[in-house]
Scaffold this motif. Structure first.
Motif, PDB file in Angstrom:
ATOM      1  N   VAL A  12      39.344  22.313  32.186  1.00  0.00           N
ATOM      2  CA  VAL A  12      39.601  20.953  31.727  1.00  0.00           C
ATOM      3  C   VAL A  12      38.306  20.156  31.815  1.00  0.00           C
ATOM      4  O   VAL A  12      37.595  20.214  32.817  1.00  0.00           O
ATOM      5  CB  VAL A  12      40.691  20.279  32.587  1.00  0.00           C
ATOM      6  CG1 VAL A  12      40.916  18.850  32.153  1.00  0.00           C
ATOM      7  CG2 VAL A  12      41.984  21.082  32.525  1.00  0.00           C
ATOM      8  N   TRP A  23      38.346  15.463  24.812  1.00  0.00           N
ATOM      9  CA  TRP A  23      39.142  16.068  25.880  1.00  0.00           C
ATOM     10  C   TRP A  23      39.361  17.534  25.558  1.00  0.00           C
ATOM     11  O   TRP A  23      39.791  17.873  24.470  1.00  0.00           O
ATOM     12  CB  TRP A  23      40.484  15.360  25.990  1.00  0.00           C
ATOM     13  CG  TRP A  23      41.430  15.973  26.971  1.00  0.00           C
ATOM     14  CD1 TRP A  23      42.449  16.843  26.693  1.00  0.00           C
ATOM     15  CD2 TRP A  23      41.468  15.769  28.381  1.00  0.00           C
ATOM     16  NE1 TRP A  23      43.110  17.192  27.835  1.00  0.00           N
ATOM     17  CE2 TRP A  23      42.523  16.542  28.897  1.00  0.00           C
ATOM     18  CE3 TRP A  23      40.699  15.014  29.259  1.00  0.00           C
ATOM     19  CZ2 TRP A  23      42.838  16.575  30.244  1.00  0.00           C
ATOM     20  CZ3 TRP A  23      41.022  15.047  30.598  1.00  0.00           C
ATOM     21  CH2 TRP A  23      42.077  15.810  31.083  1.00  0.00           C
ATOM     22  N   GLY A  25      41.560  20.514  26.975  1.00  0.00           N
ATOM     23  CA  GLY A  25      42.646  20.824  27.894  1.00  0.00           C
ATOM     24  C   GLY A  25      42.532  22.228  28.444  1.00  0.00           C
ATOM     25  O   GLY A  25      41.959  23.114  27.818  1.00  0.00           O
ATOM     26  N   GLY A  26      43.071  22.416  29.623  1.00  0.00           N
ATOM     27  CA  GLY A  26      43.074  23.726  30.252  1.00  0.00           C
ATOM     28  C   GLY A  26      44.089  24.652  29.600  1.00  0.00           C
ATOM     29  O   GLY A  26      44.824  24.267  28.688  1.00  0.00           O
ATOM     30  N   VAL A  31      42.936  29.066  34.937  1.00  0.00           N
ATOM     31  CA  VAL A  31      41.788  28.172  34.822  1.00  0.00           C
ATOM     32  C   VAL A  31      40.564  28.905  35.373  1.00  0.00           C
ATOM     33  O   VAL A  31      40.655  29.602  36.379  1.00  0.00           O
ATOM     34  CB  VAL A  31      42.025  26.859  35.607  1.00  0.00           C
ATOM     35  CG1 VAL A  31      40.782  25.999  35.630  1.00  0.00           C
ATOM     36  CG2 VAL A  31      43.183  26.090  35.017  1.00  0.00           C
ATOM     37  N   THR A  48      47.555  24.446  33.545  1.00  0.00           N
ATOM     38  CA  THR A  48      47.724  23.024  33.268  1.00  0.00           C
ATOM     39  C   THR A  48      48.219  22.802  31.843  1.00  0.00           C
ATOM     40  O   THR A  48      48.049  23.660  30.979  1.00  0.00           O
ATOM     41  CB  THR A  48      46.401  22.238  33.416  1.00  0.00           C
ATOM     42  OG1 THR A  48      45.467  22.718  32.452  1.00  0.00           O
ATOM     43  CG2 THR A  48      45.815  22.378  34.804  1.00  0.00           C
ATOM     44  N   SER A  50      48.185  19.248  29.103  1.00  0.00           N
ATOM     45  CA  SER A  50      47.536  17.940  28.968  1.00  0.00           C
ATOM     46  C   SER A  50      48.545  16.860  28.629  1.00  0.00           C
ATOM     47  O   SER A  50      49.459  17.082  27.833  1.00  0.00           O
ATOM     48  CB  SER A  50      46.470  17.983  27.868  1.00  0.00           C
ATOM     49  OG  SER A  50      45.419  18.828  28.240  1.00  0.00           O
ATOM     50  N   ALA A  63      45.118  16.060  33.147  1.00  0.00           N
ATOM     51  CA  ALA A  63      45.545  17.452  33.297  1.00  0.00           C
ATOM     52  C   ALA A  63      46.729  17.461  34.256  1.00  0.00           C
ATOM     53  O   ALA A  63      46.648  16.929  35.366  1.00  0.00           O
ATOM     54  CB  ALA A  63      44.407  18.301  33.842  1.00  0.00           C
TER      55      ALA A  63
END
Length: 93
Positions: A12, A23, A25-26, A31, A48, A50, A63
């Protein structure tokens, strides 16, 4: 409001390009650990999703962990008490 969104990056991150928020996102699988020594890779079991909140003049991205172990819970009254304590410290400084 504008925002550039990218996903499934396994890390993230947030930033801006020419004043436009960006942004990434994961992932929902794992991760990547950003704090490993150079040249190494370590996957963390920390999925995660978002959450993106759009407003007329701003954007908020967060996140949200999926399946994380719960560390603790505070009631609304406990949160209000802690906020009041922090405010009194700030006012005293």
């Amino acid at each position: 409001m504008r925002i550039v969104l990218a996903g499934h990056t396994h890390l993230v991150s947030a930033g801006a390009v020419a004043g436009v928020p960006v942004w990434t996102g994961g992932a929902t699988s794992y991760v990547s650990d950003a704090l490993v020594p150079a040249g190494e890779e370590r996957a963390l079991n920390a999925q995660t999703v978002s959450r993106i909140d759009l407003f007329a003049d701003s954007v908020v991205a967060a996140a949200v962990p999926v399946g994380a172990d719960r560390r603790g819970t505070l009631s609304a009254a406990e949160v209000e008490q802690r906020v009041a304590e922090l405010r009194s410290r700030t006012d005293a400084a």
